[in-house]
Design an enzyme around this catalytic site. Structure first.
Site, PDB file in Angstrom:
ATOM      1  CB  CYS A 391      49.776  58.765  50.887  1.00 51.80           C
ATOM      2  SG  CYS A 391      51.121  59.376  51.920  1.00 51.80           S
ATOM      3  CE1 TYR A 421      38.827  38.910  38.554  1.00 52.16           C
ATOM      4  CE2 TYR A 421      39.862  38.689  36.395  1.00 52.16           C
ATOM      5  CZ  TYR A 421      39.055  38.176  37.403  1.00 52.16           C
ATOM      6  OH  TYR A 421      38.493  36.935  37.269  1.00 52.16           O
TER       7      TYR A 421
END
Length: 470
Positions: A391, A421
């Site tokens: 969201c 990463y």
């Protein structure tokens, strides 16, 4: 086919939107009957067995790349009469299996927290082959590092000198240490990734080095082995390393008057390709150029070439990994360009992961590529933006790439170069479990980091009562 005006200038419309660029994918990746295969295992098999999203790591690629980086650096410095130490930077991605692969390849390992230290020790790595980084190591972390016999602690501040000295004295040990300094060289990279200019949290300035080293040498329990500097990340050329090395060697030479300085650590930061537009320097070229600069600088100063240490992480494991997602919804959005008002369509393709498994686009504006992995298509390429399910409007996995125009819900999409990463920055945002990490090799796959379930997430919530009604 003309490019979509919404596409970045560097993005070229591919002749074939199914093509897998070798620079971006693990070495064992091929297409078999249209389906992407890695290590002899199809993406369909991986998705069915482990679900999606799933991080996939090509074990053979990692092992071969670790050996290549090691050999390039050690050979380059052998040619100038010295040697190199290679530390795998665990922060890129660390698990017990990966730590074992690095140790078996003859690499040392760089850790920067108590947790990373625990992983390396659990993997059975010799503590003497570990380097311990961090700008704010706790006293407990320092004491543990000293007690297990970590090969080198990188001192990052003046206060840390006393903390490490106290831990060593309290345990009756002599602890080898490096001193992290800022050379003032700022490699051309994203501002958040630059770590060697003066106004930043790591290390001390070169002007304060002599006094700091004198303080280190005043403690019988500390053995000063050299300076450390890291100029940034995702660096494509050698110029930044060369300039930083020259500045460090001048100080290194002065420090020799007060005692031995056997090593110099130039850090890591070697770049890799994330898109076909990227053109990083081959590791052999980087190694040769840096060795030449260091040797020439030492000759000018009239000092021996020290042992030079490096800390590559991303350049070893980044390209060895990719993420498999399932496409959920697609949405065509009519957009007007800012410059001339031309209207064009951008297709949003939403997947079942996002910024919780790859935060780099949101953090750094990082670009990635994408391909349909479970089939090929001769449909005309369409500009797509791969969006996550969180969201957040900034939850974008791939900002811009071209996929066959018939991309649809249910397709398996693969995003390459997620070995570094991505898992290590993963989170539980919106209460999504972190995906599993699966290693593939020789036609077999296995979990090396277990994925999280909703039960795992709830188990950490102190208010959860197992068996309670929904």
């Amino acid at each position: 086919m003309a490019s979509n005006p919404l596409a970045p200038q560097w993005l070229v419309v591919p002749d074939d939107a199914n093509t897998l660029s070798p620079a971006l994918w693990p070495r064992t990746v091929t297409r078999s009957n249209g389906e992407v295969t890695v290590g002899g295992v199809t993406v369909g098999e991986l998705a069915e067995r482990y679900g999606t999203p799933v991080f996939v790591v090509d074990e053979l690629h990692v092992r071969e790349r670790a050996a290549e980086v090691r050999d390039a650096l050690t050979s380059a410095f052998a040619r100038v009469g010295s040697s190199a130490k290679v530390y795998y930077a665990g922060k890129a991605f660390l698990s017990i299996e990966v730590a074992r692969w690095m140790a078996e390849a003859g690499l040392n390992i760089d850790v920067c927290s108590g947790g990373e230290l625990a992983v390396a020790l659990a993997a059975g790595v010799d503590p003497g082959r570990l380097g311990f980084h961090g700008n704010n190591k706790s006293v407990a972390e320092i004491e543990r590092a000293v007690s297990v016999g970590v090969g080198a602690i990188v001192i990052d501040s003046l206060q840390e000198i006393e903390r490490v000295a106290s831990a060593a004295a309290g345990q009756g040990r002599v602890q080898r240490v490096r001193l992290r300094v800022n050379s003032g060289v700022h490699a051309h990279t994203h501002a958040f990734l630059a770590t060697a200019h003066e106004d930043q949290k790591f290390g001390i300035s070169l002007g304060d080095t002599a006094d700091a080293v004198a303080r280190i040498r005043s403690h019988a329990g500390l053995d000063f082995i050299g300076l450390h500097c890291h100029i940034g990340s995702q660096i494509f050329g050698s110029d930044g390393f060369a300039e930083s090395a020259a500045r460090l060697l001048a100080v290194h030479s002065e420090l020799l008057a007060g005692g031995p300085v056997p090593e110099l650590n130039l850090g890591g930061g070697f770049g890799i390709a994330y898109t076909t537009h990227d053109d990083p320097s081959p590791i052999g070229e980087l190694a040769d150029r840096i060795a030449e600069v260091v040797a020439a600088g030492c000759a000018t100063l009239g000092i021996p070439v020290p042992v030079v240490a490096f800390e590559p992480g991303r350049s070893i494991i980044g390209t060895a990994g990719f993420t498999i997602y399932s496409a959920g919804t697609t949405k065509d959005v009519l957009v007007s360009t800012a410059d001339d008002g031309i209207t064009a369509v951008r297709r949003y393709v939403s997947v079942d992961g996002g910024m919780s498994d790859n935060a780099r686009p949101a953090l750094y504006g990082a670009d990635y590529s994408v391909r349909i992995a479970n089939r090929v298509s001769d449909s005309e390429p369409a500009l797509v933006r791969i969006a996550g399910k969180h969201c957040e409007s900034g939850d974008i996995v791939v900002d811009a790439d071209y996929l066959p125009g018939d991309v649809r819900p249910g397709d398996l999409l693969a995003v390459p170069v997620t070995g570094a990463y991505c898992w290590s920055l993963a989170s539980n945002y919106n209460y999504l479990g972190r995906p599993p990490v699966v290693a593939v090799r020789d036609g077999a796959s296995r979990v090396i980091v277990r994925g999280e379930t909703e039960a795992d997430l709830l188990a950490r919530d102190a208010g959860f009562r197992e068996g309670a009604s929904e």
